[in-house]
Design a protein around this motif. Structure first.
Motif, mmCIF file in Angstrom:
data_model
loop_
_atom_site.group_PDB
_atom_site.id
_atom_site.type_symbol
_atom_site.label_atom_id
_atom_site.label_comp_id
_atom_site.label_asym_id
_atom_site.label_seq_id
_atom_site.Cartn_x
_atom_site.Cartn_y
_atom_site.Cartn_z
ATOM 1 N N MET A 43 67.593 81.913 42.028
ATOM 2 C CA MET A 43 66.216 81.456 42.073
ATOM 3 C C MET A 43 66.164 80.058 42.707
ATOM 4 O O MET A 43 67.195 79.413 42.894
ATOM 5 N N LYS A 44 64.964 79.624 43.031
ATOM 6 C CA LYS A 44 64.792 78.344 43.727
ATOM 7 C C LYS A 44 65.014 77.179 42.747
ATOM 8 O O LYS A 44 64.430 77.160 41.649
ATOM 9 N N ALA A 45 65.821 76.228 43.169
ATOM 10 C CA ALA A 45 66.122 75.069 42.322
ATOM 11 C C ALA A 45 65.086 73.969 42.538
ATOM 12 O O ALA A 45 64.353 73.974 43.531
ATOM 13 N N PHE A 46 65.044 73.005 41.608
ATOM 14 C CA PHE A 46 64.140 71.862 41.772
ATOM 15 C C PHE A 46 64.332 71.227 43.154
ATOM 16 O O PHE A 46 63.377 70.891 43.853
ATOM 17 N N GLN A 47 65.599 71.053 43.497
ATOM 18 C CA GLN A 47 65.918 70.316 44.732
ATOM 19 C C GLN A 47 65.507 71.073 45.993
ATOM 20 O O GLN A 47 65.352 70.461 47.059
ATOM 21 N N ASP A 48 65.352 72.394 45.864
ATOM 22 C CA ASP A 48 64.941 73.183 47.035
ATOM 23 C C ASP A 48 63.489 72.926 47.417
ATOM 24 O O ASP A 48 63.058 73.315 48.510
ATOM 25 N N TYR A 49 62.740 72.301 46.514
ATOM 26 C CA TYR A 49 61.343 71.983 46.803
ATOM 27 C C TYR A 49 61.187 70.620 47.498
ATOM 28 O O TYR A 49 60.109 70.284 47.956
ATOM 29 N N SER A 51 60.962 67.784 50.130
ATOM 30 C CA SER A 51 60.629 67.839 51.554
ATOM 31 C C SER A 51 61.867 67.472 52.382
ATOM 32 O O SER A 51 62.824 66.889 51.876
ATOM 33 N N GLU A 52 61.833 67.818 53.653
ATOM 34 C CA GLU A 52 62.992 67.549 54.517
ATOM 35 C C GLU A 52 63.355 66.071 54.545
ATOM 36 O O GLU A 52 64.516 65.714 54.687
ATOM 37 N N THR A 53 62.342 65.225 54.403
ATOM 38 C CA THR A 53 62.578 63.778 54.414
ATOM 39 C C THR A 53 63.564 63.380 53.328
ATOM 40 O O THR A 53 64.334 62.435 53.483
ATOM 41 N N PHE A 54 63.536 64.127 52.219
ATOM 42 C CA PHE A 54 64.370 63.756 51.071
ATOM 43 C C PHE A 54 65.501 64.742 50.822
ATOM 44 O O PHE A 54 66.081 64.750 49.752
ATOM 45 N N ALA A 55 65.782 65.574 51.802
ATOM 46 C CA ALA A 55 66.779 66.617 51.598
ATOM 47 C C ALA A 55 68.148 66.243 52.146
ATOM 48 O O ALA A 55 69.003 67.093 52.318
ATOM 49 N N SER A 56 68.342 64.936 52.392
ATOM 50 C CA SER A 56 69.622 64.511 52.946
ATOM 51 C C SER A 56 70.499 63.813 51.910
ATOM 52 O O SER A 56 71.565 63.301 52.234
ATOM 53 N N CYS A 57 70.060 63.801 50.666
ATOM 54 C CA CYS A 57 70.837 63.136 49.610
ATOM 55 C C CYS A 57 72.233 63.749 49.510
ATOM 56 O O CYS A 57 72.379 64.971 49.480
ATOM 57 N N PHE A 58 73.238 62.896 49.416
ATOM 58 C CA PHE A 58 74.616 63.383 49.319
ATOM 59 C C PHE A 58 74.802 64.229 48.060
ATOM 60 O O PHE A 58 75.553 65.199 48.048
ATOM 61 N N GLY A 59 74.119 63.882 47.000
ATOM 62 C CA GLY A 59 74.304 64.609 45.746
ATOM 63 C C GLY A 59 73.588 65.952 45.722
ATOM 64 O O GLY A 59 74.153 66.949 45.271
ATOM 65 N N CYS A 60 72.344 65.969 46.204
ATOM 66 C CA CYS A 60 71.546 67.181 45.999
ATOM 67 C C CYS A 60 70.761 67.635 47.223
ATOM 68 O O CYS A 60 69.989 68.598 47.117
ATOM 69 N N GLY A 61 70.955 66.996 48.350
ATOM 70 C CA GLY A 61 70.185 67.362 49.538
ATOM 71 C C GLY A 61 70.700 68.642 50.181
ATOM 72 O O GLY A 61 71.880 68.728 50.532
ATOM 73 N N ARG A 62 69.817 69.595 50.358
ATOM 74 C CA ARG A 62 70.247 70.874 50.939
ATOM 75 C C ARG A 62 70.635 70.722 52.408
ATOM 76 O O ARG A 62 71.325 71.578 52.974
ATOM 77 N N LEU A 63 70.156 69.631 53.061
ATOM 78 C CA LEU A 63 70.446 69.439 54.482
ATOM 79 C C LEU A 63 71.671 68.556 54.727
ATOM 80 O O LEU A 63 72.031 68.304 55.875
#
Lengths: 196, 196
Positions: A43-49, A51-63
């Motif tokens: 299922m979709k995780a919190f972090q999957d929601y 935005s791309e701007t914030f999806a680069s985090c080393f810990g939890c960024g999907r990008l």
């Protein structure tokens, strides 16, 4: 003030506009299907929601191709994250997990929990309503016992308080029912203008 | 009790058996040669003295191919560590450093400082005398300001207390004179029998 305890104040269950469905309780029939043993969530995780701007985090960024890809979900009143360390995430004793990794997991799981809890409190739709992103103001970890390698780590979070822009999340990190670490994060919501 | 403050109790300078030479003071003539701008140290770091058994730590183990290879040194009364994050060590905002990395740096720099300070206190020879290794009991970080990417981070540690098997180290993390985070670790010495 937002209290996760069912006996006090606002609780997850009492919100009639709840839009994020929790995972089943830990002992329910199909919890392993959904949570998996090695963080194989379906299922979709919190972090999957985020935005791309914030999806680069080393810990939890999907990008972030090099990142840890921490994933957090609701499991009843608690948030849960399961993570299998890589073979090189060793600490001072090579058979135990690195303490810095444990702190990192708590940082991102705490941020994700604050994010999702704010949506629940506000009754907003996580799919369509504006995001409420948090930054870490403080992080505390008590290392209670060595955390063994080659195991799935289970983090469980509870929202201790939501007040204004601040959310406090307390957490445990366990391996096979043994609590190896406890932690707490103080997260502060970023002003909406900074999130767009 | 061991106090790093020159005005109280035991200090680094007062130990006649001192065997670890400190780095020069920050403003001394050749500090940049020794400390470098990007952690290019030319002298042996605290962590380089760890036995092979303990050299696999993800944060500071010289034998961990995937690790951060954190290096700590004396700089007068303080310990110092300079670290340049990789391009992927980004946080929620991609222009800032990941908070979990900052916690990891403080964990290993604190452990190294506790190790080196114990040798100084005991007047023992770090090259030949038995090692005194520490594990982290508690870690606390206050994130005071965003830590920018593409900069060298400077951690500075001070031994706040040595009492029995416990060492408390307080730290700052700065970028170009701006303190971005403060932290404190409680380290506990491993019984000698566990270190061999």
């Amino acid at each position: 003030m937002f209290l996760a305890s069912p006996s006090k104040g606002y609780t997850l269950k009492e919100n009639p506009k709840r839009r994020i469905e929790p995972c089943p309780k830990k002992n329910s029939k199909n919890v392993n299907t959904i949570l998996g043993k090695d963080n194989h969530m379906t299922m979709k995780a919190f972090q999957d929601y985020y935005s791309e701007t914030f999806a680069s985090c080393f810990g939890c960024g999907r990008l972030n191709e090099h990142g840890l890809h921490i994933k957090s979900y609701w499991d009843g009143e608690e948030s849960v994250c399961r993570f299998k360390p890589k073979h090189y995430h060793t600490g001072g004793f090579p058979e135990n997990v690195y303490g810095g990794l444990i702190a990192s997991l708590m940082d991102c799981h705490g941020a994700g929990t604050a994010y999702a809890a704010t949506h629940l409190k506000n009754g907003s739709n996580i799919d369509t309503d504006p995001a409420s992103r948090y930054v870490t103001a403080a992080l505390h970890v008590d290392y209670l016992a060595p955390t063994p390698m080659n195991e799935s780590l289970e983090l469980r979070g509870k929202v201790k308080e939501i007040r204004g822009r601040k959310v406090i999340v307390s957490m445990t990190l366990s391996v096979k029912e043994t609590v190896c670490a406890k932690g707490e994060v103080v997260m502060v919501r970023i002003p909406e203008a900074s999130v767009s």
